[in-house]
Design an enzyme around this catalytic site. Structure first.
Site, PDB file in Angstrom:
ATOM      1  N   HIS A 108       0.835  -1.201   0.000  1.00 61.19           N
ATOM      2  CA  HIS A 108       0.000   0.000   0.000  1.00 61.19           C
ATOM      3  C   HIS A 108       0.866   1.247   0.000  1.00 61.19           C
ATOM      4  O   HIS A 108       2.039   1.212   0.392  1.00 61.19           O
ATOM      5  CB  HIS A 108      -0.909   0.016   1.231  1.00 61.19           C
ATOM      6  CG  HIS A 108      -0.165   0.164   2.533  1.00 61.19           C
ATOM      7  ND1 HIS A 108       0.556  -0.871   3.103  1.00 61.19           N
ATOM      8  CD2 HIS A 108      -0.005   1.227   3.368  1.00 61.19           C
ATOM      9  CE1 HIS A 108       1.106  -0.451   4.225  1.00 61.19           C
ATOM     10  NE2 HIS A 108       0.796   0.822   4.409  1.00 61.19           N
ATOM     11  N   HIS A 126       4.667   0.135   0.223  1.00 62.43           N
ATOM     12  CA  HIS A 126       5.447  -0.596   1.218  1.00 62.43           C
ATOM     13  C   HIS A 126       4.593  -1.669   1.877  1.00 62.43           C
ATOM     14  O   HIS A 126       3.362  -1.667   1.773  1.00 62.43           O
ATOM     15  CB  HIS A 126       6.050   0.346   2.270  1.00 62.43           C
ATOM     16  CG  HIS A 126       5.053   1.212   2.964  1.00 62.43           C
ATOM     17  ND1 HIS A 126       4.489   2.344   2.394  1.00 62.43           N
ATOM     18  CD2 HIS A 126       4.510   1.130   4.210  1.00 62.43           C
ATOM     19  CE1 HIS A 126       3.659   2.911   3.237  1.00 62.43           C
ATOM     20  NE2 HIS A 126       3.643   2.183   4.347  1.00 62.43           N
ATOM     21  N   ASP A 156       0.520   4.988   1.839  1.00 59.82           N
ATOM     22  CA  ASP A 156      -0.254   5.526   2.947  1.00 59.82           C
ATOM     23  C   ASP A 156      -1.306   6.521   2.444  1.00 59.82           C
ATOM     24  O   ASP A 156      -1.041   7.329   1.548  1.00 59.82           O
ATOM     25  CB  ASP A 156       0.670   6.237   3.944  1.00 59.82           C
ATOM     26  CG  ASP A 156       1.530   5.266   4.729  1.00 59.82           C
ATOM     27  OD1 ASP A 156       1.094   4.114   4.921  1.00 59.82           O
ATOM     28  OD2 ASP A 156       2.640   5.658   5.144  1.00 59.82           O
ATOM     29  N   ARG A 211       5.777   7.495  13.367  1.00 58.52           N
ATOM     30  CA  ARG A 211       5.745   7.970  11.985  1.00 58.52           C
ATOM     31  C   ARG A 211       5.175   9.373  11.889  1.00 58.52           C
ATOM     32  O   ARG A 211       4.133   9.672  12.466  1.00 58.52           O
ATOM     33  CB  ARG A 211       4.884   7.034  11.129  1.00 58.52           C
ATOM     34  CG  ARG A 211       4.879   7.376   9.645  1.00 58.52           C
ATOM     35  CD  ARG A 211       3.871   6.533   8.903  1.00 58.52           C
ATOM     36  NE  ARG A 211       2.502   6.946   9.183  1.00 58.52           N
ATOM     37  CZ  ARG A 211       1.437   6.157   9.062  1.00 58.52           C
ATOM     38  NH1 ARG A 211       1.580   4.899   8.682  1.00 58.52           N
ATOM     39  NH2 ARG A 211       0.233   6.622   9.324  1.00 58.52           N
TER      40      ARG A 211
END
Length: 280
Positions: A96, A256, A98, A271
């Protein structure tokens, strides 16, 4: 500062730089940003930085965004705490990019490892420019003008009670993006479907559909084929985490996959997601 490519396709490790200092120095930051556009994902080992420096470095790329499900650290808005220790379920072990479910998906992310298992918990990144470039020409022509819907409800919402899932879907309704987007800085063509993608919205045309089997099954088979491009090893780089590692990736040109092979060992990551633009 030294930059060493990790694979022929994607990724570079950068050494002899402290990201806390780069967050305060435009001259130190500039070559990092240039390297990101070239290599698409950057790896930094052993970064002894604070949460404030983490956020400050990410803000060099642009404003930060919150997450409607995961939230962010109240003392550092935009810093999402992805701490996995008591639940085997993972949202990240799919290919995917993000926030594909957002009208403006993130430009990129800065992910820092706080704690990781001794074995397992790697992350894979994929060069989706190469995934598009090496498609058969007839497929490139077929998908050049296709558009697709993406949704958060069938991923994060799937484990919620029905009322919460429906509210999540109402607050963040499905969005439409091009199947092939143009990178706004490099001009590269990017294959832009992932696990948040649900279906094409303009596939059912006389050019594509002659009988009913060409419509829903045909579109689904094509979408699944495009999704499978992210799994090609030649387009990938895989990183084994150590505490203090920081990874920066361009979310517009990569996907990723975070391996969920480490439970019940803890894995704590933090993150910062950077606000992006409307794909075209």
């Amino acid at each position: 500062m030294k930059i060493r490519p990790v694979t022929p396709s994607i990724g570079a490790e950068i050494t002899d730089v402290h990201l806390g200092e780069a967050s305060r120095d435009a001259e130190r930051f500039a070559p990092i940003r240039a390297a990101l556009l070239k290599h698409k994902v950057l790896f930094f080992r052993g970064q002894d930085i604070t949460r404030a420096e983490h956020v400050a470095f990410a803000k060099r790329f642009g404003p930060l965004e919150d997450h409607p499900v995961l939230g962010s650290d109240p003392d550092h808005p935009g810093l999402v705490l992805i701490h996995r220790s008591d639940n085997k379920h993972s949202y990240e072990n799919t290919y995917h990019c993000d926030g594909l479910w957002r009208p403006t998906p993130p430009l990129g992310s800065v992910l820092r490892c706080i704690e990781c298992p001794e074995i397992g918990g790697d992350t894979i990144w994929v060069n989706m420019v190469q995934a598009h470039d090496e498609l058969p020409e007839e497929i490139k022509q077929k998908i050049a003008k296709l558009r697709a819907k993406a949704s958060i409800e069938h991923s994060f919402g799937a484990v919620m009670p029905m009322e919460a899932r429906l509210k999540l879907g109402q607050d963040h309704p499905p969005v439409e993006h091009p199947v092939v987007r143009t990178h706004p800085e490099t001009g590269e063509k990017v294959l832009y479907v992932g696990s948040f993608t649900t279906h094409f919205v303009n596939y059912s045309t006389p050019e594509n559909v002659r009988h009913g089997i060409d419509k829903t099954p045909g579109a689904a088979l094509l979408l699944n084929y495009l999704l499978s491009r992210a799994t090609i090893p030649e387009y990938q780089v895989r990183w084994s985490w150590q505490p203090g590692d920081v990874v920066v990736w361009d979310n517009r040109s990569t996907q990723h996959y975070a391996l969920n092979d480490y439970w019940p060992a803890p894995r704590k990551m933090e993150r910062a997601g950077i606000v992006g633009d409307v794909p075209y």
